[in-house]
Design an enzyme around this catalytic site. Structure first.
Site, PDB file in Angstrom:
ATOM      1  N   GLU A  71       0.859  -1.287  -0.075  1.00 32.06           N
ATOM      2  CA  GLU A  71      -0.083  -0.224  -0.070  1.00 32.06           C
ATOM      3  C   GLU A  71       0.831   1.265  -0.027  1.00 32.06           C
ATOM      4  O   GLU A  71       0.553   2.338  -0.705  1.00 32.06           O
ATOM      5  CB  GLU A  71      -0.885  -0.116   1.332  1.00 32.06           C
ATOM      6  CG  GLU A  71      -2.339  -0.997   1.213  1.00 32.06           C
ATOM      7  CD  GLU A  71      -1.708  -2.340   1.489  1.00 32.06           C
ATOM      8  OE1 GLU A  71      -0.618  -2.538   1.938  1.00 32.06           O
ATOM      9  OE2 GLU A  71      -2.379  -3.327   1.226  1.00 32.06           O
ATOM     10  N   HIS A 119     -10.979  -3.829  10.549  1.00 36.07           N
ATOM     11  CA  HIS A 119     -11.608  -3.944   9.330  1.00 36.07           C
ATOM     12  C   HIS A 119     -12.782  -2.843   9.529  1.00 36.07           C
ATOM     13  O   HIS A 119     -13.775  -2.828   8.663  1.00 36.07           O
ATOM     14  CB  HIS A 119     -12.305  -5.005   8.786  1.00 36.07           C
ATOM     15  CG  HIS A 119     -11.192  -5.752   8.053  1.00 36.07           C
ATOM     16  ND1 HIS A 119     -10.171  -6.078   8.645  1.00 36.07           N
ATOM     17  CD2 HIS A 119     -10.933  -6.340   6.741  1.00 36.07           C
ATOM     18  CE1 HIS A 119      -9.349  -6.661   8.017  1.00 36.07           C
ATOM     19  NE2 HIS A 119      -9.912  -6.778   6.520  1.00 36.07           N
TER      20      HIS A 119
END
Ligand SMILES: Cc1ncc(C[n+]2csc(CCOP(=O)(O)OP(=O)(O)O)c2C)c(N)n1
Ligand SMILES: [Mg+2]
Lengths: 356, 316
Positions: free
Chosen positions: A63, A132
């Site tokens: 990322e 999450h």
């Protein structure tokens, strides 16, 4: 005539990407899973088939590096959109976003723009759990040089994504997983919605409720129920987190004399506190009640549905908080009868079957 | 033109003299920002940049003066920047660790180590997607090679066969910490090779060796080869950050320092120069000194930047 139809917010996002790519060949799309069979909850489905694999890319699980690579492409004539299925994953790119994207133009005295869009999705429910389901808008909004938006309607989801892609600055475009499935009126043609304006979703006299992202949905439900009971609240969809449209908010608070902020994130250090501070600094004398924040408890989201039951404030919580705060004598039974959620608390819609 | 020995010598000497002049004047407290000098490492910058064309791009990091100057960055804008003046390459927002000269193809240097390695790969990617014939070189140190973003960038560059030249200046230290206390006992270029790069490992104080390596790498890259990674062994003569020699601190073995001092890239090339008459060498020195004096005078006489301009730099 403007052609409008009902589509889901996920479809609106997909349409925005498609139209932005049609209108400008410098626009490119990249992210983990962008061309896969699930297509980021359907928001990228079919785009690689349509635009080819030199504009639509899958990417390595890297990322931070990939964000830097997209910044490098952005300062070299491309307009990348990078997407992360969860905002939590974007924490790995904080270095590139905060140190490079936000500052590249500034530190070189305006010589180079960074036209980059970072799509990030806030998860919720179905056991998304501690890593999450974070809602990190305040972290991004803290940084000068970034623009941060959180559309709540399908119309804005499309218009603000197109505006973000046309914008010459890095824009953090925050989606909410529970908004993806909601259908809404969305025009067919491309259009843009400003990245720096809040909007009054419902006018009212007794209090101003400023809500972010999915909390706009809850706030409108709460407002409707409260209206039945004689409490008339104004609901502002903040839409933009950086910059905050304090003008619209302050103007409303001056009329209503009360401020409630409904955020999707934790209370401490959150953006709700920033709104309270801004209103207190500029319109303190207009406040008839102390400002109130309705936000998440200062705990990471747990996973078990037994543990999340009271974690997220819903429309009923919000209505209770507003009624109590305004000193109203509506009974809890009145609120419960209007707002009790019969859909299981950990899914966006009754039909939702998981897994993600 | 660039490939003649005299030009390489001149470019290295010029960088050396610029940085010595910075060091000499640093005590005046008018250059009020950290400076990381490349004294002793000039051959890497000069050898690589001589192999590049103007249209090619270069990125660097905290120790960027040599790379910037070797790529053709404006000396006046660099010194004005270090003095915090309006005429600086970042109008005073950046300082020594933020070099940029877009005209010269010097695309940016920033001090977060590893920060520009992915940007270089992204710039090469954009060049590929836009059909531009460009090579992008990025300079970084042995310490920077430990950053995750560097591996992420190398993987992607190799995966997409992007025209990137990774240049690792291995000066054996990151600040005061020796390579062997930071990295396992294997070579840096070996790791890059295992990632799929074409690699070369060479004497970074031999400008001709660097130039030859870079020239063949750049020519391959223009023909669509996989990325190149060249590891250049070199040594920083002064302290990590600042104008001084810090040998008295004792973090580097004495004989190591002496060995590398003897391997000075400028002196080594001078012995191979064939300039007749010798006066021309003095002329070269003189011209360089004059240019430097003038650039310092301009920087000192430069305008004070306006605080009110800052806000306009943030968003475009
Ligand atoms: C992300 C980050 N961590 C730490 C630093 C502090 N720092 C500046 S230079 C440097 C050493 C870099 O070593 P190397 O890459 O070998 O380059 P050299 O200084 O030897 O040229 C460090 C740790 C930084 N600037 N950025
Ligand atoms: Mg080093």
């Amino acid at each position: 005539m403007v052609e409008i139809r009902q589509i889901t917010q996920a479809e609106a996002i997909r349409e925005a990407l498609e139209q932005a790519m049609l209108e400008d060949e410098r626009v490119m799309l990249i992210g983990e899973g962008v061309p896969d069979p699930k297509g980021i909850f359907g928001t990228t489905s079919g785009l690689q088939e349509k635009f080819g694999n030199s504009r639509v890319f899958d990417m390595p699980l890297a990322e931070n590096g990939m964000t830097g690579i997209c910044i490098g492409a952005a300062i070299s004539g491309m307009r990348p959109v990078i997407v992360h299925q969860r905002i939590d994953f974007a924490l790995l790119c904080m270095d590139q976003l905060v140190n490079n994207a936000a500052k590249w133009r500034y530190m070189f005295a305006g010589q180079v723009n960074v036209p980059l869009v970072v799509r990030v999705i806030v998860g919720r429910g179905w056991g998304q759990g501690p890593q999450h389901a974070q809602s990190l808008q305040a972290m991004f909004a803290h940084v000068p040089g970034l623009k941060v938006v959180m559309p709540s309607s399908g119309y804005d989801a499309k218009g603000m994504l197109i505006a973000a892609i046309r914008d010459n600055n890095p824009v953090i475009y925050i989606e909410h997983r529970w908004l993806h499935g909601i259908s809404d009126d969305v025009p067919c043609e491309p259009y843009s919605v400003p990245l720096d304006k809040a909007v009054i979703r419902r006018s009212g006299r007794h209090a101003t409720v400023v809500a972010f992202s999915f909390m706009v949905v809850e706030a409108l439900l709460a407002a409707k129920a409260l209206a039945d009971l004689g409490i008339d609240v104004e609901v502002i969809d903040a839409r933009s987190v950086r910059p905050l449209d304090m003008e619209t908010i302050v103007e409303s608070v001056k009329r209503t004399g009360a401020l409630i902020v409904a955020d999707t994130s934790w209370k401490t250090g959150g953006i709700a506190g920033e709104i309270v501070a801004g209103v207190s600094e500029t319109a303190f004398g207009f406040l008839r009640h102390p400002p109130l924040r309705v936000a998440l408890p200062d705990l990471p989201a747990p996973t078990s549905h037994h543990l999340t039951r009271d974690y997220y404030p819903d429309a009923l919580c919000l209505a209770r908080a507003i009624a109590t705060h305004l000193g109203s004598d509506v009974t809890d039974a009145d609120l419960v009868s209007r707002l009790f959620r019969t859909t299981p608390h950990d899914v966006p819609q009754r039909e939702f079957r998981g897994p993600f | 033109m660039k490939n003649d020995i005299e030009a390489l010598y001149r470019d290295m000497l010029r960088i050396r003299r610029v940085e010595e002049a910075i060091a000499d004047r640093y005590a005046a407290q008018e250059m009020r920002c950290p400076v990381h000098l490349s004294i002793g490492q000039e051959a890497v910058a000069v050898g690589v940049c001589a192999a590049l064309e103007k249209k090619d791009g270069v990125f660097s990091s905290h120790r960027a003066h040599a790379h910037y100057l070797a790529k053709g960055g404006s000396l006046k804008a660099m010194l004005a920047e270090i003095y915090g003046k309006e005429e600086g390459c970042c109008k005073g927002v950046g300082g020594s660790m933020h070099m940029i000269d877009l005209e010269a193809g010097f695309l940016g240097a920033v001090p977060i180590v590893g920060a520009t390695v992915p940007l270089a790969v992204g710039a090469a990617w954009a060049a590929r997607l836009r059909g531009e014939d460009k090579v992008i070189a990025v300079f970084f140190g042995d310490g920077t090679f430990e950053e995750g973003a560097v591996f992420e960038s190398i993987n992607f560059a190799v995966l997409h066969r992007l025209p990137v030249l990774f240049v690792c200046e291995n000066n054996l230290y990151a600040c005061y910490t020796r390579l062997s206390t930071r990295q396992a006992d294997r070579s840096i270029h070996g790791v890059a090779a295992s990632c799929g790069c074409n690699t070369m490992s060479l004497d970074g104080n031999d400008v001709l060796a660097v130039y030859d390596a870079a020239r063949s790498a750049v020519s391959d890259l223009r023909n669509g080869s996989t990325p190149y990674f060249i590891e250049c062994a070199t040594y920083r003569i002064r302290e990590h950050c600042g104008p001084n020699i810090d040998d008295e601190l004792g973090y580097r073995p004495k004989d190591e320092v002496e060995e590398w001092k003897a391997a000075c890239p400028v002196a080594r090339l001078q012995s191979r120069l064939d300039i007749q008459p010798r006066d021309r060498l003095a002329d070269m020195e003189h011209a360089i000194t004059q240019e430097i004096e003038e650039a310092f005078a301009c920087a000192l006489a430069g305008k004070t930047p306006n605080q009110t301009d800052l806000e306009g730099y943030l968003y475009g």
